[in-house]
Design an enzyme around this catalytic site. Structure first.
Site, PDB file in Angstrom:
ATOM      1  N   VAL A 110       0.837  -1.209   0.000  1.00 28.04           N
ATOM      2  CA  VAL A 110       0.000   0.000   0.000  1.00 28.04           C
ATOM      3  C   VAL A 110       0.872   1.259   0.000  1.00 28.04           C
ATOM      4  O   VAL A 110       0.371   2.362   0.173  1.00 28.04           O
ATOM      5  CB  VAL A 110      -0.968  -0.005   1.211  1.00 28.04           C
ATOM      6  N   HIS A 126      -4.355  -4.413  -2.131  1.00 28.91           N
ATOM      7  CA  HIS A 126      -4.764  -4.126  -0.744  1.00 28.91           C
ATOM      8  C   HIS A 126      -4.940  -2.647  -0.458  1.00 28.91           C
ATOM      9  O   HIS A 126      -5.017  -2.248   0.703  1.00 28.91           O
ATOM     10  CB  HIS A 126      -3.756  -4.756   0.239  1.00 28.91           C
ATOM     11  N   CYS A 155     -15.651  13.438   6.267  1.00 29.44           N
ATOM     12  CA  CYS A 155     -15.987  13.444   4.835  1.00 29.44           C
ATOM     13  C   CYS A 155     -16.470  14.846   4.435  1.00 29.44           C
ATOM     14  O   CYS A 155     -17.360  15.401   5.084  1.00 29.44           O
ATOM     15  CB  CYS A 155     -17.078  12.410   4.570  1.00 29.44           C
ATOM     16  N   GLY A 193       9.010 -11.192  -2.986  1.00 26.21           N
ATOM     17  CA  GLY A 193       8.953 -10.566  -1.668  1.00 26.21           C
ATOM     18  C   GLY A 193       7.644 -10.718  -0.929  1.00 26.21           C
ATOM     19  O   GLY A 193       7.257  -9.820  -0.181  1.00 26.21           O
TER      20      GLY A 193
END
Ligand code: BJW
Ligand code: ZN
Length: 256
Positions: A110, A126, A155, A193
């Site tokens: 990420v 992800h 938001c 990895g």
């Protein structure tokens, strides 16, 4: 991977020949590809989760229990990431994409480092640390502000909490179908990895193998996926990937 080890050099040559002969390549990466940039991996000695119980900071249950704690954890990650740069492995993958017409990259990471290194066809399975989304409405956006002025952020559309746009444990993986299409369409799968412990992501390897792909694993350690590998290059991806690229260039220079 010692440059002078004859068996490993032979494996490197075999790997380069596979890459040169492949029509469609899918690379599947995990935390290890960013380890040499200074991003801690999840499992093992220096695992990221040691100071933060996994289920409390990366699960939907943890979020419901304590969104502020989850945001503090992700703010720390975002802060660390601002100082982190891609490594030679990320750059080599971006260069492979430029050389191989049908090359795609599926990442569990990420951290956004593949994009920063220049990779373009990236499926971030992800999620993305630099994106936020609303828990109530459809609002979702990139937000690179650090530190965020309030936690949890609100938001701008409906004032509900914004959450990190990350796939947590217990949540569906929205890009899985797309990733599965890429893995099962590849004739060469580079698995780099990742420990292969987290599903459904690790199931992509099975999907590729069932469709007939050759599987090349790059990892300093044995993993849950190693037994499926046709070839395992044992070593850090920041060293092995540039060597693969270098040898690919010299093979192409020989007109093969
Ligand atoms: C190097 C290196 C160098 C070191 N060079 N290499 C029991 C069995 C099977 C599945 C389950 C189960 N119980 C629960 C599940 C499901 C669960 C799961 O898989 N759990 C397992 C842990 C058991 N999965 C889920 O919950 C997923 N969702 C799901 O199943 O949904 C079902 C559903 C359907 C419909 C509706 C609702 C639900 C979601 C999983 C999301 C995972 N998210 C995380 C955290 C979020 C991201 C964040 O905050 O950062 O993603 S978990 C964490 O693990 C992160 C990673 O992407 C992921 C994979 O880890 P990775 O990349 O493999 O890292 P490590 O640390 O494990 O390995 C590093 C490797 O690098 C090692 O091999 C090293 O050797 C190597 N290395 N240096 C190259 N220099
Ligand atoms: Zn909203």
């Amino acid at each position: 991977m010692a440059a002078s080890d004859p068996r490993q050099n032979l494996d490197l040559v075999r790997a380069v020949e596979r890459i040169a002969a492949a029509r469609r390549v899918a690379a599947f990466t995990g935390a290890g590809v960013s380890a040499e940039s200074g991003v801690p991996t999840f499992r093992g000695g220096e695992g990221l989760w040691e100071n933060h119980p996994l289920e409390e900071v990366a699960s939907i249950q943890g979020w419901r229990r304590d969104p502020l704690r989850v945001w503090r954890f992700y703010e720390g990650r975002r802060g660390d990431l601002r100082r982190i740069r891609p490594n030679a492995g990320h750059y080599a993958l971006a260069e492979l994409e430029r050389r191989i017409p049908e090359f795609s990259l599926i990442t569990q990471n990420v951290d956004g480092l593949h994009i920063l290194a220049g990779s373009q066809r990236v499926t971030p399975l992800h999620g993305d640390l630099w994106r936020v989304r609303c828990v109530r409405c459809n609002y979702a956006a990139e937000d690179r502000t650090h530190p965020l002025p309030e936690l949890p952020p609100a938001c701008p559309v409906c004032a509900a909490h914004l959450r990190p746009d990350i796939v947590w444990f217990g949540e569906a993986v929205p890009l899985y179908a797309e990733a599965e299409r890429l893995a099962s369409g590849a004739d060469l799968l580079l698995v780099i990895g990742t420990s292969g412990h987290v599903y459904p992501a690790a199931g992509l390897v099975q999907a590729g193998l069932e469709a007939g792909a050759f599987m090349l694993e790059i990892n300093p350690e044995q993993t849950a996926l190693s037994r499926y590998a046709h070839l395992h290059l044992r070593g850090p991806s920041g060293e092995i990937l540039p060597r693969l690229l270098e040898q690919l260039e010299s093979l192409e220079g020989q007109g093969r």
